[in-house]
Design a protein around this motif. Sequence first.
Motif, PDB file in Angstrom:
ATOM      1  N   CYS A  13      10.513  14.383 -33.071  1.00 17.51           N
ATOM      2  CA  CYS A  13      10.829  14.401 -31.637  1.00 17.51           C
ATOM      3  C   CYS A  13      11.787  15.542 -31.299  1.00 17.51           C
ATOM      4  O   CYS A  13      11.624  16.245 -30.297  1.00 17.51           O
ATOM      5  N   LYS A  18       9.933  16.168 -27.854  1.00 19.16           N
ATOM      6  CA  LYS A  18       9.078  15.118 -27.314  1.00 19.16           C
ATOM      7  C   LYS A  18       9.755  13.763 -27.456  1.00 19.16           C
ATOM      8  O   LYS A  18      10.672  13.593 -28.266  1.00 19.16           O
ATOM      9  N   GLU A  22       5.524   9.958 -26.746  1.00 20.09           N
ATOM     10  CA  GLU A  22       4.592  11.094 -26.763  1.00 20.09           C
ATOM     11  C   GLU A  22       4.067  11.366 -28.168  1.00 20.09           C
ATOM     12  O   GLU A  22       2.866  11.605 -28.364  1.00 20.09           O
ATOM     13  N   GLU A  26       0.051  10.855 -29.332  1.00 23.22           N
ATOM     14  CA  GLU A  26      -0.700  11.964 -29.917  1.00 23.22           C
ATOM     15  C   GLU A  26      -1.188  11.620 -31.322  1.00 23.22           C
ATOM     16  O   GLU A  26      -2.347  11.883 -31.672  1.00 23.22           O
ATOM     17  N   HIS A 143       4.241   3.717 -21.546  1.00 20.74           N
ATOM     18  CA  HIS A 143       4.876   4.661 -22.473  1.00 20.74           C
ATOM     19  C   HIS A 143       5.845   3.919 -23.397  1.00 20.74           C
ATOM     20  O   HIS A 143       5.932   4.203 -24.592  1.00 20.74           O
TER      21      HIS A 143
END
Length: 307
Positions: A13, A18, A22, A26, A143
């Motif tokens: 991260c 990120k 996220e 991914e 999220h």
Amino acid sequence: MRFETLEQLADICLKENKTIAEVMMEDQAKETNIPVDEVFRQMADYYQVMKEAVQKGLTGNTKSRSGLTGGDAKKVADYMQQGEPCLGGSSATAMAYALAVSEVNASMGRIIATPTAGSCGIIPGVFVSTQERFGWDDDKLVHGLFTAGAIGFVIANNASISGAEGGCQAEVGSAIGMAAGAMVELRGGSPQQAVHAVGLALKNCLGLICDPVAGLVEIPCIVRNGLGAVTALAAADMALAGVGSVIPADEVIGVMLEVGSAMPTKHRETGKGGLAATPTGRKLTKELVEQRRRKAKEAKQPPSDMN
């Protein structure tokens, strides 16, 4: 996945600028060969189920088939209308919502295992209550579920999320850590702070046994979900305030594995130790066994002559 530990996850991260959510989205898309937008849509569907479970638990009939549990979420919600609860409104709401979802599970309703059915109320309790409190849209909470999922992935692969393997620390404890870390990120905290929240949360759950009365996911599971939601919020606040887990979260997860492996079998979901073995626990178990025998006997009897 590109990470096996929370430290590795936080480093990724930091390097890629990120969020945990996220990175998880991914990586999951690559692992499953499914487009990111489809992965997100699937998780959004799961969140809708969570919200529906909260509502059903507060307004519908949640009496379990055993008759042991049901209706406690409504009691807490009604109590909150009478004045300021000891916890304060926000934490009490999270507790009520967590109880609601767990009662839906016990009454054979539809829930999302997060990470297990026995701990299904904690993340919805925390997420739905804070969404209402802060006015967040659903996408933000979805999220958050990816953040929680990344944390759960690490715990599952380095310790356990099974009560039969690691006690209730593996189920309710894991859910508390997942909810706490996700809440930190939802409130704008850094991945490093989210990892600290996981460590803080899990340290408070070490050694928690799995001792379901009559082997059912009801007593004490439902109450632990309600209390777990409150613990998750507390751990998130500590981390957001700058409190760190002196023992790194990954090391705490390692201790979970050690402690879970050392637990006597009777304290790992067998229904033979802990609260299940108390006089009241044994009495309830005996009554349920006799009840099942009566029903089985009645089912085998031929219908009576109506003439």
